[in-house]
Design a protein around this motif. Structure first.
Motif, PDB file in Angstrom:
ATOM      1  N   ASP A 251       0.799  -1.007   0.043  1.00 51.33           N
ATOM      2  CA  ASP A 251      -0.109   0.201   0.382  1.00 51.33           C
ATOM      3  C   ASP A 251       0.679   1.351  -0.149  1.00 51.33           C
ATOM      4  O   ASP A 251       1.459   2.057   1.178  1.00 51.33           O
ATOM      5  N   PRO A 252       0.660   2.024  -1.094  1.00 49.55           N
ATOM      6  CA  PRO A 252       1.999   3.283  -1.469  1.00 49.55           C
ATOM      7  C   PRO A 252       1.731   4.437  -0.910  1.00 49.55           C
ATOM      8  O   PRO A 252       2.094   5.444  -0.677  1.00 49.55           O
ATOM      9  N   PHE A 253       0.449   4.839  -0.106  1.00 53.65           N
ATOM     10  CA  PHE A 253      -0.503   5.147   0.478  1.00 53.65           C
ATOM     11  C   PHE A 253       0.006   5.339   1.907  1.00 53.65           C
ATOM     12  O   PHE A 253      -1.035   4.591   2.106  1.00 53.65           O
ATOM     13  N   ASN A 254       0.539   6.876   2.158  1.00 54.82           N
ATOM     14  CA  ASN A 254       0.354   7.137   3.404  1.00 54.82           C
ATOM     15  C   ASN A 254      -0.119   8.480   4.403  1.00 54.82           C
ATOM     16  O   ASN A 254       0.235   8.470   5.043  1.00 54.82           O
ATOM     17  N   GLY A 255      -1.191   8.357   4.052  1.00 62.52           N
ATOM     18  CA  GLY A 255      -2.288   8.959   4.507  1.00 62.52           C
ATOM     19  C   GLY A 255      -1.788  10.927   4.313  1.00 62.52           C
ATOM     20  O   GLY A 255      -2.266  11.648   4.844  1.00 62.52           O
ATOM     21  N   GLY A 256      -0.762  11.472   3.469  1.00 65.61           N
ATOM     22  CA  GLY A 256      -0.765  12.675   2.649  1.00 65.61           C
ATOM     23  C   GLY A 256      -1.476  13.623   1.600  1.00 65.61           C
ATOM     24  O   GLY A 256      -2.141  12.514   1.416  1.00 65.61           O
ATOM     25  N   PRO A 257      -2.212  14.173   2.349  1.00 65.45           N
ATOM     26  CA  PRO A 257      -3.520  14.569   1.951  1.00 65.45           C
ATOM     27  C   PRO A 257      -3.355  15.023   0.141  1.00 65.45           C
ATOM     28  O   PRO A 257      -4.008  15.002  -0.372  1.00 65.45           O
ATOM     29  N   ASP A 258      -1.551  15.175   0.027  1.00 60.82           N
ATOM     30  CA  ASP A 258      -1.668  15.506  -0.765  1.00 60.82           C
ATOM     31  C   ASP A 258      -0.994  15.197  -2.093  1.00 60.82           C
ATOM     32  O   ASP A 258       0.019  14.756  -3.117  1.00 60.82           O
ATOM     33  N   GLU A 259      -0.118  13.563  -1.386  1.00 62.09           N
ATOM     34  CA  GLU A 259       0.912  12.866  -1.451  1.00 62.09           C
ATOM     35  C   GLU A 259      -0.075  12.911  -3.405  1.00 62.09           C
ATOM     36  O   GLU A 259       0.906  12.309  -4.345  1.00 62.09           O
ATOM     37  N   THR A 260      -1.308  12.289  -3.854  1.00 63.68           N
ATOM     38  CA  THR A 260      -1.677  12.083  -4.658  1.00 63.68           C
ATOM     39  C   THR A 260      -1.527  12.968  -5.669  1.00 63.68           C
ATOM     40  O   THR A 260      -1.653  12.742  -7.068  1.00 63.68           O
ATOM     41  N   LEU A 261      -0.990  13.701  -6.050  1.00 63.81           N
ATOM     42  CA  LEU A 261      -0.553  15.063  -6.023  1.00 63.81           C
ATOM     43  C   LEU A 261       0.807  15.089  -7.421  1.00 63.81           C
ATOM     44  O   LEU A 261       0.808  15.224  -8.076  1.00 63.81           O
ATOM     45  N   HIS A 262       2.134  13.992  -6.399  1.00 64.68           N
ATOM     46  CA  HIS A 262       2.768  13.514  -6.471  1.00 64.68           C
ATOM     47  C   HIS A 262       2.777  12.096  -7.069  1.00 64.68           C
ATOM     48  O   HIS A 262       3.626  11.972  -5.192  1.00 64.68           O
ATOM     49  N   PRO A 263       2.923  11.227  -7.353  1.00 67.61           N
ATOM     50  CA  PRO A 263       2.285   9.918  -7.415  1.00 67.61           C
ATOM     51  C   PRO A 263       3.976   9.451  -7.592  1.00 67.61           C
ATOM     52  O   PRO A 263       4.063   8.506  -8.027  1.00 67.61           O
TER      53      PRO A 263
END
Length: 283
Positions: A251-263
């Motif tokens: 699971d590469p999503f670690n909870g930062g709200p802006d993570e998906t802006l910089h995949p």
């Protein structure tokens, strides 16, 4: 041991183009499975962890089935009380049929009280509703002339004792989520012990772990499996392989709200692990 990747299907940086890139990268790197998460209403308790937009998993996986060829497609996890079980049975069976039998149905009872309220579903009844839903879904799938479900593996999520017992009674695999290496060691043994107590065979073990690549080692007792340098992550996967899991999901999503802006950071971590796949997946 097979290895998969949980793709973020939410957040401000997520759109069809990014989802397409994710799917093609994960399949192109040789991973066995890609999965998506589930929420229906972004109530305040949900948005503390996940931000808009949120792509519904069955719809998105059906689209991904058409742009991929071999990779398995799954949910981690569909919240069973949110939809009528016959609708879940129908959507899952159709998706499995249309994808050539590639679906893994991960399910759980849910945790977001405000989302339950928004959907008019009693939060306190979620465990019973989930058990009833699983029985209804399996009964529907038994009608192969109509549903044509084939053999869809059902992974039951949840780190709690209730989730574990539900997996043993009604699932094909137990799917605990994001914990420490020591906890996972203990959990695998607890699963086998509880199955013996219930007089049932132990389900497969299919944990979802973190994927957070760092330049320096991560230390301390609270380090999640899958966090740290590539050497630490590979060591965690090797340690998990000794527990004989069916699949380990990253699971590469670690909870930062802006993570998906910089995949790009997550893509780099996935590529690093992919470099080690031949050794990690060997018998």
């Amino acid at each position: 041991m097979r290895i998969g990747v949980n793709i973020p299907n939410f957040g401000p940086g997520t759109d069809p183009g990014v989802l397409r890139d994710w799917a093609r990268r994960v399949e192109g790197h040789g991973f066995d499975l890609l999965t998506l998460s589930d929420h229906v209403v972004l109530t305040p308790d949900v948005t503390e962890q996940y931000s808009a937009p949120f792509y519904e998993p069955f719809t998105t996986l059906a689209w991904m089935a058409g742009i991929t060829e071999r990779i398995r497609l799954g949910t981690t996890v569909v919240i069973l009380p949110y939809r009528h079980p016959l609708l879940v049975a129908r959507m899952a069976a159709n998706l499995s049929d249309l994808s050539g039998g590639r679906l893994v149905l991960g399910v759980a009872a849910g945790w977001a009280r405000q989302e339950f309220e928004a959907l008019g579903v009693p939060f306190a009844e979620r465990g019973r509703l989930s058990d009833d839903a699983l029985r209804t879904i399996r009964a529907a799938w038994a009608d192969q002339d109509d549903y044509r479900a084939g053999d869809i593996p059902v992974w039951v999520g949840g780190n709690s004792e209730a989730g574990l017992r539900r997996a043993i009674r009604l699932g094909d695999a137990w799917h605990p989520l994001r914990n420490t290496p020591d906890w996972l060691d203990t959990a695998a043994e607890r699963m086998r012990t509880t199955a013996r107590e219930l007089g049932r065979p132990a389900p497969a073990f299919a944990p979802r772990i973190a994927l957070r690549l760092t330049e320096e080692p991560v230390t301390g007792p609270d380090r999640l499996a899958g966090e740290g340098t590539i050497e630490q992550i590979v060591a965690d996967l090797e340690r998990l392989r000794k527990l004989d899991p069916d699949t380990v999901l990253l699971d590469p999503f670690n909870g930062g709200p802006d993570e998906t802006l910089h995949p790009e950071a997550a893509w780099r971590a996935v590529a690093e692990v992919a470099h080690h796949l031949p050794a990690l997946e060997r018998p």
